[in-house]
Design an enzyme around this catalytic site. Sequence first.
Site, short mmCIF file in Angstrom:
data_model
loop_
_atom_site.label_atom_id
_atom_site.label_comp_id
_atom_site.label_asym_id
_atom_site.label_seq_id
_atom_site.Cartn_x
_atom_site.Cartn_y
_atom_site.Cartn_z
N SER A 139 52.79 78.99 26.27
CA SER A 139 52.09 79.80 27.27
C SER A 139 51.05 80.67 26.55
O SER A 139 51.35 81.30 25.55
CB SER A 139 53.09 80.71 28.00
OG SER A 139 52.42 81.84 28.52
N ASP A 170 50.19 79.77 33.16
CA ASP A 170 50.69 80.79 34.09
C ASP A 170 49.55 81.19 35.01
O ASP A 170 48.54 81.71 34.55
CB ASP A 170 51.16 82.02 33.31
CG ASP A 170 52.48 81.76 32.60
OD1 ASP A 170 53.45 81.41 33.28
OD2 ASP A 170 52.52 81.90 31.36
N ASP A 209 61.79 79.77 30.78
CA ASP A 209 60.53 80.50 30.59
C ASP A 209 60.76 82.01 30.49
O ASP A 209 61.18 82.64 31.46
CB ASP A 209 59.62 80.19 31.79
CG ASP A 209 58.23 80.82 31.66
OD1 ASP A 209 57.89 81.33 30.58
OD2 ASP A 209 57.50 80.79 32.67
N GLY A 210 60.42 82.55 29.32
CA GLY A 210 60.41 84.00 29.15
C GLY A 210 61.27 84.48 28.00
O GLY A 210 62.45 84.16 27.92
N GLY A 211 60.65 85.20 27.08
CA GLY A 211 61.40 85.81 25.98
C GLY A 211 61.95 84.81 24.97
O GLY A 211 62.91 85.11 24.26
C1 DX5 Z 1 55.96 85.32 32.77
C2 DX5 Z 1 55.40 83.97 32.44
C3 DX5 Z 1 55.82 83.42 31.13
C4 DX5 Z 1 55.45 84.27 29.96
C5 DX5 Z 1 56.03 83.74 28.70
O1 DX5 Z 1 55.49 85.70 34.00
O2 DX5 Z 1 55.78 83.04 33.43
O3 DX5 Z 1 55.35 82.09 30.99
O4 DX5 Z 1 54.08 84.40 29.82
O5 DX5 Z 1 55.68 84.64 27.71
P1 DX5 Z 1 56.72 85.18 26.63
O6 DX5 Z 1 57.18 83.98 25.83
O7 DX5 Z 1 55.92 86.13 25.85
O8 DX5 Z 1 57.88 85.79 27.36
ZN ZN Z 2 55.40 80.93 32.99
#
Ligand code: DX5
Ligand code: ZN
Length: 203
Positions: free
Chosen positions: A6, A32, A166-168
Amino acid sequence: MKISASFLSSNYNLEDTIKYLNESSTDYIHVDFMDNTFVNNTSYSLKDLEVLKNTNKRLDVHLMVSEPLKYIDYFSKLNTEFISFHYEAVNNHLEIINYIKGKNIKVGMAINPETNIDVLNPFLDLIDLVLVMSVTPGRGGQEFIYNTVNKIKELKEKKNILINVDGGINKDTIKLVDTDIAVAGSYICKSDNFEERINSLRS
Ligand code: DX5
Ligand code: ZN
């Protein structure tokens, strides 16, 4: 496990970020897209995202919008493999699933951290992928929510279906999740060596 990068939060401008991802071994680019309706934020505009016309990477599109039908034509003209929309954002799930399928694109349904996976029951035979959110959608760089691990296990028991998380995600949290694809944003794009970070996720 495949890696989907992302570019929502990056140390570089959009053009350079996409260039570095093109040069990397990432399996997908995770796009995104938000329009300040379903989540309280906006991302790049559709005009900005035209830079994605130059990528040879397959796109994993994540629509955080309340009217996904407005954007499917646009993303279907790019090198898109998956379009995921949020279960929570709409009432016309079937219409959206069929519209995406009609474009010959695989359909993903995204669910927020607080949403029970049972809501997916009526759709599991119709969709290709579940995008399990491990942070509250809206911005990059948040901390992984640990009960996602159990949610993924439950989902796997329920149905043999592609799962994306997805996320973190970073080199530590990726070890906790057993999914087909994992999205990583800031871990990759807020570094000065994208490929090194991608390799650390794979090992
Ligand atoms: C959150 C997004 C994710 C996010 C991932 O709204 O859907 O795709 O950008 O980013 P990281 O890996 O930094 O959590
Ligand atoms: Zn995302």
